[in-house]
Each structure stands twice: as C-alpha cells, then as structure tokens.
Design a protein around this motif. Structure first.
Motif, mmCIF file in Angstrom:
data_model
loop_
_atom_site.group_PDB
_atom_site.id
_atom_site.type_symbol
_atom_site.label_atom_id
_atom_site.label_comp_id
_atom_site.label_asym_id
_atom_site.label_seq_id
_atom_site.Cartn_x
_atom_site.Cartn_y
_atom_site.Cartn_z
ATOM 1 N N SER A 73 0.823 -1.203 0.000
ATOM 2 C CA SER A 73 0.000 0.000 0.000
ATOM 3 C C SER A 73 0.860 1.256 0.000
ATOM 4 C CB SER A 73 -0.923 -0.010 1.225
ATOM 5 O OG SER A 73 -1.694 1.170 1.295
ATOM 6 N N TRP A 74 1.942 1.240 0.755
ATOM 7 C CA TRP A 74 2.825 2.415 0.831
ATOM 8 C C TRP A 74 3.495 2.689 -0.509
ATOM 9 C CZ3 TRP A 74 3.853 5.651 5.052
ATOM 10 C CH2 TRP A 74 4.890 6.563 4.862
ATOM 11 N N ASN A 75 3.936 1.637 -1.180
ATOM 12 C CA ASN A 75 4.707 1.802 -2.420
ATOM 13 C C ASN A 75 3.837 1.846 -3.675
ATOM 14 O OD1 ASN A 75 7.177 1.753 -1.028
ATOM 15 N ND2 ASN A 75 7.234 -0.484 -1.071
ATOM 16 N N ASP A 76 2.523 1.667 -3.534
ATOM 17 C CA ASP A 76 1.649 1.691 -4.703
ATOM 18 C C ASP A 76 1.765 3.042 -5.409
ATOM 19 O OD1 ASP A 76 -0.163 1.038 -6.599
ATOM 20 O OD2 ASP A 76 -1.916 1.040 -5.286
ATOM 21 N N PHE A 77 1.936 2.998 -6.720
ATOM 22 C CA PHE A 77 2.197 4.233 -7.472
ATOM 23 C C PHE A 77 1.121 4.537 -8.507
ATOM 24 C CE2 PHE A 77 4.027 6.138 -11.343
ATOM 25 C CZ PHE A 77 4.341 7.395 -10.837
ATOM 26 N N LEU A 78 0.812 3.567 -9.363
ATOM 27 C CA LEU A 78 -0.085 3.835 -10.490
ATOM 28 C C LEU A 78 -1.492 4.182 -10.027
ATOM 29 C CD1 LEU A 78 -0.533 3.921 -13.525
ATOM 30 C CD2 LEU A 78 -0.958 1.443 -13.476
ATOM 31 N N TRP A 79 -2.038 3.410 -9.081
ATOM 32 C CA TRP A 79 -3.418 3.632 -8.646
ATOM 33 C C TRP A 79 -3.605 4.998 -7.962
ATOM 34 C CZ3 TRP A 79 -8.031 2.457 -9.838
ATOM 35 C CH2 TRP A 79 -9.091 2.570 -8.939
ATOM 36 N N PRO A 80 -2.756 5.401 -7.012
ATOM 37 C CA PRO A 80 -2.949 6.741 -6.411
ATOM 38 C C PRO A 80 -2.781 7.886 -7.401
ATOM 39 C CG PRO A 80 -0.931 5.737 -5.612
ATOM 40 C CD PRO A 80 -1.679 4.668 -6.323
ATOM 41 N N VAL A 81 -1.943 7.720 -8.408
ATOM 42 C CA VAL A 81 -1.807 8.761 -9.428
ATOM 43 C C VAL A 81 -3.111 8.938 -10.196
ATOM 44 C CG1 VAL A 81 -0.651 9.322 -11.606
ATOM 45 C CG2 VAL A 81 0.686 8.525 -9.661
ATOM 46 N N ILE A 82 -3.869 7.837 -10.354
ATOM 47 C CA ILE A 82 -5.127 7.891 -11.099
ATOM 48 C C ILE A 82 -6.245 8.504 -10.254
ATOM 49 C CG2 ILE A 82 -6.932 6.466 -12.164
ATOM 50 C CD1 ILE A 82 -4.745 4.529 -13.009
ATOM 51 N N VAL A 83 -6.346 8.124 -8.975
ATOM 52 C CA VAL A 83 -7.511 8.499 -8.175
ATOM 53 C C VAL A 83 -7.313 9.776 -7.360
ATOM 54 C CG1 VAL A 83 -8.311 6.126 -8.014
ATOM 55 C CG2 VAL A 83 -6.782 7.030 -6.258
ATOM 56 N N PHE A 84 -6.097 10.335 -7.339
ATOM 57 C CA PHE A 84 -5.863 11.553 -6.568
ATOM 58 C C PHE A 84 -5.437 12.697 -7.489
ATOM 59 C CE2 PHE A 84 -5.357 8.458 -3.146
ATOM 60 C CZ PHE A 84 -6.056 9.078 -2.122
ATOM 61 N N THR A 85 -6.132 13.822 -7.357
ATOM 62 C CA THR A 85 -5.736 15.056 -8.050
ATOM 63 C C THR A 85 -5.549 16.209 -7.073
ATOM 64 O OG1 THR A 85 -8.078 15.580 -8.454
ATOM 65 C CG2 THR A 85 -6.889 14.403 -10.192
ATOM 66 N N ASP A 86 -6.082 16.065 -5.860
ATOM 67 C CA ASP A 86 -5.928 17.086 -4.826
ATOM 68 C C ASP A 86 -4.555 16.924 -4.171
ATOM 69 O OD1 ASP A 86 -6.043 18.798 -2.648
ATOM 70 O OD2 ASP A 86 -8.155 18.394 -2.259
ATOM 71 N N VAL A 87 -3.741 17.976 -4.197
ATOM 72 C CA VAL A 87 -2.372 17.898 -3.701
ATOM 73 C C VAL A 87 -2.340 17.549 -2.219
ATOM 74 C CG1 VAL A 87 -0.251 19.218 -3.319
ATOM 75 C CG2 VAL A 87 -1.511 19.487 -5.451
ATOM 76 N N ASP A 88 -3.211 18.133 -1.416
ATOM 77 C CA ASP A 88 -3.186 17.917 0.027
ATOM 78 C C ASP A 88 -3.615 16.506 0.424
ATOM 79 O OD1 ASP A 88 -2.291 20.474 0.555
ATOM 80 O OD2 ASP A 88 -4.317 21.307 0.716
ATOM 81 N N LYS A 89 -4.338 15.788 -0.434
ATOM 82 C CA LYS A 89 -4.835 14.462 -0.096
ATOM 83 C C LYS A 89 -4.001 13.337 -0.690
ATOM 84 C CE LYS A 89 -9.614 16.087 0.349
ATOM 85 N NZ LYS A 89 -10.999 15.960 -0.142
#
Length: 303
Positions: free
Chosen positions: A230-246
C-alpha cells in the motif's frame, strides 16, 4: 592375521582421509562462490541506495558539476530544509501522514479479512468450497492493470475519488494473502478444533481463541506485505488523486518531478525520495525475524 590384510587396513584410513579432503575442498570452493555471488548481489542493490542518500546531501553545484562520486565533498542539510519548508506546492510531511494513515488502516483491515476468510476456506465445510477457492485464485493471476478502468468506475460511482477510501478498500481480500493463511492453517492440528467443540465452543470462539493466536507469524508477514504494498503503490494513487493535500507520498513524488526537475533540483528530489522510504525500511528492520519465520508455514505450531 596375514600381511596382506594388515597392509589393506593400513591403506584404508589414508584413502578415507584423501576422500574427506577432496570433499572438504569442494565444499570450500562452493562456499566461496556463494559468498562472492551474494556479496556482488548486495553491492548491486546497496550502491545505488548509498549514492541516492549521499546525493540528497550534495549542493546543486556539486550535483551538476562533478561526475560520479559515491560520497559528497561537503555534506549539507539545505536540501532537507527546503523540502520541509515547502508546505504549499509540495507538502511532503502531509503526504507522509496520508500514506501512513492509508497503509495502516488498509493493513489492519487486510489482517482481519484474510484471517476470517482463511479460516472459512480451511476449517469450515460447505459445498463448492475448494472449487470457489481455486477459481478465485486462478482469477487473481490476471494482471492488476486489467482492472484499472472498472475499478475507477466503481470508485467514481461511490464518490471515493480524492479520498483515502479509494486506496484502503480495493485489495483487502487479496488471494495471495488468503492462500498463505489457508496453507498455514491447514498445518494446525484439527484435534484442537475438535477439543474446543467438545467443550462447547462455537466456530467464532474456535477462530478467536484457538486458531487466531497460532496464526500470529503468518498474519504479521501478510500485514507487512500489505503495508509495504500500500505504501509503495504508485499507479493507482496517481489515477484516483488530483488534490495535492490528499495525495499519498508516491503520487506526490511524481508531482515533485515537475516542481524540482524543471529547475534541476536533484538534491531536493532525491531527499524527498529518501524520506519516502524511511518508514518501510524501519518497518522491515524491526520485523525482519517474522520474514524468516514465514519460510516455514507451520512455524506457529510447536510440538
């Protein structure tokens, strides 16, 4: 005793000694080759890490002007000071806290779900149990990238885009972890269940009081795998997050390439990457004995 028999007995220890010497020589050569291979492999992995850490302590002038140098000429903390001071465009501490919350809650839920699911597949009897298990196990071999678009559609429909739930919920019932727990549980003697049943214990009581304490090593290992994944996951968080603070820290590092990379702030970019890997390194150092225990799937059973 004849002279020929005496000569034969005198020669036998010498032959055995020569055989043992040759055998010992073969073991020594193989041992040295193994050491050489392991040391070479260790250097291949360690040298880039050392170079990355040292680069985070270099000045920008040294990074640009000097060639390959394993250690900097002058150690500075300026890169880390600038990283921590930037709380607007690159809030690295907030990203780290976001990743810590996501990975911790995800890991806790994974351990709960896989322990209950593994108990069901190992101990409970119902029609089609093994067929269902191996079908789901086979489906899990498909690449995860195949599910990106359907998963995003589901997350978007639930309103979880730009929320931590988008990373916490998916992947909770990973079949790889369930398989490990099931195999470990199959090694626990069923006589323990039968004794508890005779004493009037329910299935949940057997799970919570008898089976769960014995599964501690494998659950810790699965938890470590889930946390680091979960910590090292890269592709999925790049897709679902656009808010910088979150954003979690991995998605933030991609953003830093645009912020620092355009100005060739390599030291600050590398310092941010080093801060991102510190938690998982500390976790592995404190929990490495459980990785060794996980090699034996029956390590929780002592007889």
């Amino acid at each position: 005793m004849s002279k020929q028999a005496i000569n034969h007995m005198d020669n036998r220890p010498a032959l055995n000694g020569q055989g043992a010497s040759k055998k010992g020589l073969g073991i020594s050569i193989s041992k040295y080759i193994s050491y050489f291979f392991l040391i070479s492999l260790c250097l291949i992995w360690v040298i880039p890490v050392i170079f990355g850490v040292s680069t985070s302590f270099r000045s920008q002038t040294e990074v640009v002007s000097s060639g390959f140098r394993l250690f900097p000429e002058q150690w500075i903390l300026e890169n880390y000071v600038k990283i921590l001071d930037n709380t607007s465009t690159a809030p690295i501490l907030r990203w780290l806290m976001n990743s810590l919350f996501i990975a911790t809650l995800h890991t806790f839920l994974v351990v709960v779900i896989i322990s209950i699911t593994g108990y069901g597949y190992s101990r409970m009897k119902f029609k089609g149990r093994d067929t269902l298990f191996f079908t789901l196990l086979g489906i899990s071999f498909f690449p995860g990238v195949v599910n990106l678009i359907p998963s995003y559609k589901i997350i978007d429909a639930l309103g979880w885009v730009n929320t931590s739930w988008a990373m916490i919920i998916p992947g909770l019932a990973g079949m790889g972890n369930i398989f490990l727990v099931r195999q470990f549980m199959n090694g626990i003697p069923r006589e323990l269940d039968e004794s508890a049943t005779v004493d009037g214990a329910s299935d949940f009581r057997i799970y919570a009081s008898v089976i769960l304490p014995l599964m501690k090593p494998i659950l810790i290992v699965c938890g470590l795998f889930s946390f680091t994944g979960s910590w090292n996951d890269f592709l999925w968080p790049v897709i679902v997050f656009t808010d910088v603070d979150k954003m979690p820290v991995t998605a933030g590092l991609l953003l830093l390439q645009d912020i620092y990379g355009n100005y060739r702030m390599i030291g600050q970019l590398m310092g941010s990457a080093i801060l991102a890997i510190i938690p998982t390194m500390l976790l592995f150092l404190f929990a490495q004995k459980y990785f060794v225990q996980s090699i034996n799937l029956n390590s929780g059973i002592k007889g």
